[in-house]
Motif scaffolding. Structure first.
Motif, PDB file in Angstrom:
ATOM      1  N   ASP A 122     -12.264  21.499 -46.374  1.00 25.85           N
ATOM      2  CA  ASP A 122     -13.149  22.228 -45.454  1.00 25.85           C
ATOM      3  C   ASP A 122     -12.452  23.449 -44.854  1.00 25.85           C
ATOM      4  OD1 ASP A 122     -15.274  20.545 -45.833  1.00 25.85           O
ATOM      5  OD2 ASP A 122     -15.090  19.511 -43.895  1.00 25.85           O
ATOM      6  N   PHE A 131     -20.659  28.212 -51.248  1.00 24.26           N
ATOM      7  CA  PHE A 131     -21.000  29.257 -50.276  1.00 24.26           C
ATOM      8  C   PHE A 131     -22.460  29.665 -50.473  1.00 24.26           C
ATOM      9  CE2 PHE A 131     -16.461  31.283 -49.806  1.00 24.26           C
ATOM     10  CZ  PHE A 131     -15.987  30.094 -49.273  1.00 24.26           C
ATOM     11  N   ASP A 155     -13.911  24.972 -42.087  1.00 23.12           N
ATOM     12  CA  ASP A 155     -14.712  25.131 -40.878  1.00 23.12           C
ATOM     13  C   ASP A 155     -13.961  25.721 -39.690  1.00 23.12           C
ATOM     14  OD1 ASP A 155     -13.158  22.858 -40.557  1.00 23.12           O
ATOM     15  OD2 ASP A 155     -14.736  21.705 -39.566  1.00 23.12           O
ATOM     16  N   PRO A 171     -13.264  31.762 -38.974  1.00 18.94           N
ATOM     17  CA  PRO A 171     -14.420  32.391 -38.337  1.00 18.94           C
ATOM     18  C   PRO A 171     -15.592  32.497 -39.310  1.00 18.94           C
ATOM     19  CG  PRO A 171     -12.435  33.736 -38.044  1.00 18.94           C
ATOM     20  CD  PRO A 171     -12.100  32.640 -39.007  1.00 18.94           C
ATOM     21  N   PRO A 172     -16.812  32.265 -38.830  1.00 20.22           N
ATOM     22  CA  PRO A 172     -17.987  32.400 -39.710  1.00 20.22           C
ATOM     23  C   PRO A 172     -18.044  33.801 -40.318  1.00 20.22           C
ATOM     24  CG  PRO A 172     -18.611  31.574 -37.528  1.00 20.22           C
ATOM     25  CD  PRO A 172     -17.164  31.944 -37.466  1.00 20.22           C
ATOM     26  N   ASP A 173     -18.370  33.868 -41.596  1.00 17.77           N
ATOM     27  CA  ASP A 173     -18.471  35.143 -42.322  1.00 17.77           C
ATOM     28  C   ASP A 173     -17.200  35.981 -42.222  1.00 17.77           C
ATOM     29  OD1 ASP A 173     -21.120  34.596 -43.144  1.00 17.77           O
ATOM     30  OD2 ASP A 173     -21.876  35.302 -41.218  1.00 17.77           O
ATOM     31  N   GLY A 217     -15.354  36.532 -39.664  1.00 15.79           N
ATOM     32  CA  GLY A 217     -15.088  37.119 -38.344  1.00 15.79           C
ATOM     33  C   GLY A 217     -15.268  38.616 -38.378  1.00 15.79           C
TER      34      GLY A 217
END
Length: 178
Positions: free
Chosen positions: A21, A58, A23, A26-28, A30
């Protein structure tokens, strides 16, 4: 051929949790931190099978039409539409020789085991490591055991508003090559 690493890690040096993972990243990705500019210089990617499987999950294929070489001895699941994916296996030096024969000038190497194998073979020239301000305690390490020291020359360190800290290094020439 130039081979580079552009990777995000936890502050304690893990590129993924033990189960793969990501997780904690940062999403996308950052805020912008040079990835798009880096990718614009890359002719092809060399990634490990586990990385390929992770990327397939993804929401969209992140590499566009750039050629992606997946290192695996097993057949690959179908790639997304528009993706240019090829399976190869073998020694990192043989992989690089095949890429050079195809005119590849700059390869992006990704995936824990793949990065470690290419480093051990002396094939990585540049490392861009972005540290995320989180400690995850355990996971898949960026670096593993090495047969010898790999001396790096610091190029730059940048910090970002989110707390990301990115350092860039060039692999120094071995003593005999100076």
């Amino acid at each position: 051929m130039k081979a580079s690493i552009f990777v995000g890690t936890s502050l304690d040096g893990f590129i993924a949790r033990a189960n793969g993972d990501l997780d904690f990243l940062p999403p996308d990705g950052g805020e912008p931190h040079g990835y798009d500019e880096f990718m614009a210089t890359v002719d092809a990617l060399v990634i490990g099978r586990k990385t390929f499987d992770t990327v397939l999950a993804f929401p969209s294929w992140p590499y566009g039409a750039k050629p992606v070489v997946v290192l695996s001895t097993r057949s690959l699941p179908p790639a997304p539409d528009g993706a240019v994916v090829e399976r190869m296996s073998g020694d990192p030096r043989a992989i690089v020789a095949r890429l050079i024969a195809r005119g590849v000038k700059h390869a992006y190497v990704d995936g824990g085991i793949t990065i470690q194998r290419f480093l051990k073979a002396g094939l990585i020239e540049r490392l861009v490591i972005t540290r995320v301000p989180v400690l995850i305690g355990t996971g898949i390490p960026l670096f593993g055991a090495l047969p010898r020291d790999i001396v790096l020359r610091h190029v730059a360190t940048r910090q970002f508003a989110s707390g990301l800290v990115q350092s860039e290094y060039i692999v120094a020439a071995p003593e005999g090559d100076r």
